[in-house]
Design a protein around this motif. Structure first.
Motif, PDB file in Angstrom:
ATOM      1  N   THR A 146       0.832  -1.204   0.000  1.00 41.60           N
ATOM      2  CA  THR A 146       0.000   0.000   0.000  1.00 41.60           C
ATOM      3  C   THR A 146       0.866   1.253   0.000  1.00 41.60           C
ATOM      4  O   THR A 146       0.598   2.215  -0.735  1.00 41.60           O
ATOM      5  N   MET A 147       1.915   1.252   0.804  1.00 41.83           N
ATOM      6  CA  MET A 147       2.758   2.449   0.895  1.00 41.83           C
ATOM      7  C   MET A 147       3.473   2.711  -0.433  1.00 41.83           C
ATOM      8  O   MET A 147       3.616   3.868  -0.836  1.00 41.83           O
ATOM      9  N   ASN A 148       3.847   1.649  -1.101  1.00 45.60           N
ATOM     10  CA  ASN A 148       4.455   1.838  -2.422  1.00 45.60           C
ATOM     11  C   ASN A 148       3.454   2.424  -3.417  1.00 45.60           C
ATOM     12  O   ASN A 148       3.789   3.316  -4.200  1.00 45.60           O
ATOM     13  N   ARG A 149       2.236   1.930  -3.376  1.00 46.11           N
ATOM     14  CA  ARG A 149       1.204   2.491  -4.256  1.00 46.11           C
ATOM     15  C   ARG A 149       0.956   3.973  -3.932  1.00 46.11           C
ATOM     16  O   ARG A 149       0.844   4.814  -4.827  1.00 46.11           O
ATOM     17  N   LEU A 150       0.861   4.276  -2.648  1.00 44.50           N
ATOM     18  CA  LEU A 150       0.593   5.662  -2.250  1.00 44.50           C
ATOM     19  C   LEU A 150       1.723   6.586  -2.687  1.00 44.50           C
ATOM     20  O   LEU A 150       1.488   7.694  -3.166  1.00 44.50           O
ATOM     21  N   ALA A 151       2.964   6.135  -2.484  1.00 46.77           N
ATOM     22  CA  ALA A 151       4.111   6.971  -2.872  1.00 46.77           C
ATOM     23  C   ALA A 151       4.089   7.235  -4.378  1.00 46.77           C
ATOM     24  O   ALA A 151       4.356   8.345  -4.837  1.00 46.77           O
ATOM     25  N   ARG A 152       3.729   6.209  -5.136  1.00 46.82           N
ATOM     26  CA  ARG A 152       3.717   6.341  -6.601  1.00 46.82           C
ATOM     27  C   ARG A 152       2.579   7.265  -7.061  1.00 46.82           C
ATOM     28  O   ARG A 152       2.786   8.158  -7.878  1.00 46.82           O
ATOM     29  N   ASP A 153       1.394   7.062  -6.503  1.00 47.38           N
ATOM     30  CA  ASP A 153       0.218   7.753  -7.045  1.00 47.38           C
ATOM     31  C   ASP A 153      -0.147   9.038  -6.307  1.00 47.38           C
ATOM     32  O   ASP A 153      -0.875   9.873  -6.855  1.00 47.38           O
ATOM     33  N   TYR A 154       0.305   9.179  -5.068  1.00 50.00           N
ATOM     34  CA  TYR A 154      -0.114  10.338  -4.254  1.00 50.00           C
ATOM     35  C   TYR A 154       1.071  11.060  -3.613  1.00 50.00           C
ATOM     36  O   TYR A 154       0.881  11.954  -2.799  1.00 50.00           O
TER      37      TYR A 154
ATOM     38  N   GLY B 276       6.643   9.047   0.132  1.00 50.65           N
ATOM     39  CA  GLY B 276       7.833   8.446  -0.480  1.00 50.65           C
ATOM     40  C   GLY B 276       8.829   8.004   0.581  1.00 50.65           C
ATOM     41  O   GLY B 276       9.444   6.929   0.473  1.00 50.65           O
ATOM     42  N   GLN B 277       8.986   8.824   1.618  1.00 50.45           N
ATOM     43  CA  GLN B 277       9.903   8.457   2.707  1.00 50.45           C
ATOM     44  C   GLN B 277       9.403   7.214   3.447  1.00 50.45           C
ATOM     45  O   GLN B 277      10.194   6.349   3.847  1.00 50.45           O
ATOM     46  N   ALA B 278       8.083   7.143   3.622  1.00 48.85           N
ATOM     47  CA  ALA B 278       7.521   5.982   4.326  1.00 48.85           C
ATOM     48  C   ALA B 278       7.679   4.714   3.484  1.00 48.85           C
ATOM     49  O   ALA B 278       7.996   3.643   4.015  1.00 48.85           O
TER      50      ALA B 278
END
Ligand SMILES: [Zn+2]
Length: 304
Positions: free
Chosen positions: A232-240, A261-263
């Motif tokens: 989920t964190m990878n998706r969020l960093a990529r899209d948001y 991105g840091q997370a």
């Protein structure tokens, strides 16, 4: 390896100076002084509970026609009175996820929207009895007196009606729209709301500037999952990752979008097994990063 007494609740937390974002004279809510109400950039208000270790934050937004309350906090103060003092518009209530500290005030409202997830539905409908939440009521978790009339020994979460929603559901308040995202990991039912026009992501507990919990498991289907959280964190960093603001569920309401991105990088570092950590008596590991931390249970993460 360094050891610590408690990876989740560090010693001395209550003696820390008040958080700088609150300003020099934080205003208690007139209707229920347990809460502080803080205005947010781009409109809306953070409703903060500084007196308990969780420092949970609920959020209130208004459009032309309706208002939306994101989470209902610990259920220690009178949240409904606070909300009614801020808006007279018809109210939609949404739970970011079904952990106790986000649905404590649900009983003060007729119904809440939350994830279409069976364990979340059960918990929202039934609540949590005193035994299930007693561990959060020890006096050492309070940094200020609880409100008159509140009895920690009788603390419980009462149920309310559950209206299921999924990713793609949108809340139109009239000139202000929030789109629902699924963000499983911290819990399987974790949701986020995205305000595309103002470039704001309401992150719930998936990101906030403190220790992120990847290890929780209360045995009733709402456990954290490190690898799901990582995805989920990878998706969020990529899209948001380029949103202006994250509005977060604990400690400080506003963070820059770049924190996603840091997370994501933090999850990768922990998964790679190269990051230093401290471990507590229960075997939980705490990994420190810039402005946040990860708490992980190595028994649940293959390869750690
Ligand atoms: Zn929480």
């Amino acid at each position: 390896m360094e050891t610590i007494a408690d990876a989740v609740r560090p010693a001395g937390w209550a003696e820390a100076p008040p958080r700088a974002w609150r300003g020099t004279s934080p205003r208690a809510a007139a209707a229920s002084p347990w809460f502080e109400v803080h205005p947010l950039p781009c409109g809306g208000r953070a409703i903060y509970e500084p007196g308990h270790f969780q420092e949970v934050i609920s959020f209130l937004f208004e459009g032309r026609d309706r208002a939306l309350l994101w989470d209902t906090g610990l259920g220690i103060g009178d949240l409904r009175a606070v909300v009614e003092g801020l808006t007279a518009k018809p109210l939609t209530v949404v739970n970011s996820h079904a952990h106790f500290d986000h649905l404590g005030g649900n009983r003060q409202f007729a119904a809440v929207h939350a994830a279409d997830h069976p364990a979340a539905r059960t918990r929202i409908l039934r609540g949590l009895g005193p035994a299930a939440v007693a561990e959060h009521m020890s006096p050492d978790q309070f940094s200020r007196p609880w409100p008159p009339g509140f009895d920690p020994a009788k603390y419980q979460i009462h149920g309310t009606e559950h209206i299921p929603i999924r990713e793609g559901h949108s809340f139109d308040l009239g000139g202000r729209i929030f789109e629902t995202l699924a963000a499983p990991g911290h819990s399987p039912d974790s949701l986020m709301l995205f305000d595309r026009e103002n470039s704001i992501l309401l992150t719930g507990d998936t990101f906030y500037p403190a220790a992120l919990y990847t290890h929780l498991d209360s045995g009733d289907g709402l456990a954290s999952d490190f690898q799901v959280y990582r995805a989920t964190m990878n998706r969020l960093a990529r899209d948001y990752g380029r949103v202006r603001f994250l509005y977060c569920g604990h400690n400080e309401p506003v963070q820059p979008g770049a924190k996603l991105g840091q997370a994501a990088a933090a999850f990768e570092a922990v998964a790679a097994g190269t990051r230093p950590f401290r471990e507590d008596a229960r075997g939980l590991r705490r990994y420190e990063f810039d402005g946040f931390a990860l708490v992980a249970d190595p028994a649940k993460i293959k390869g750690l």
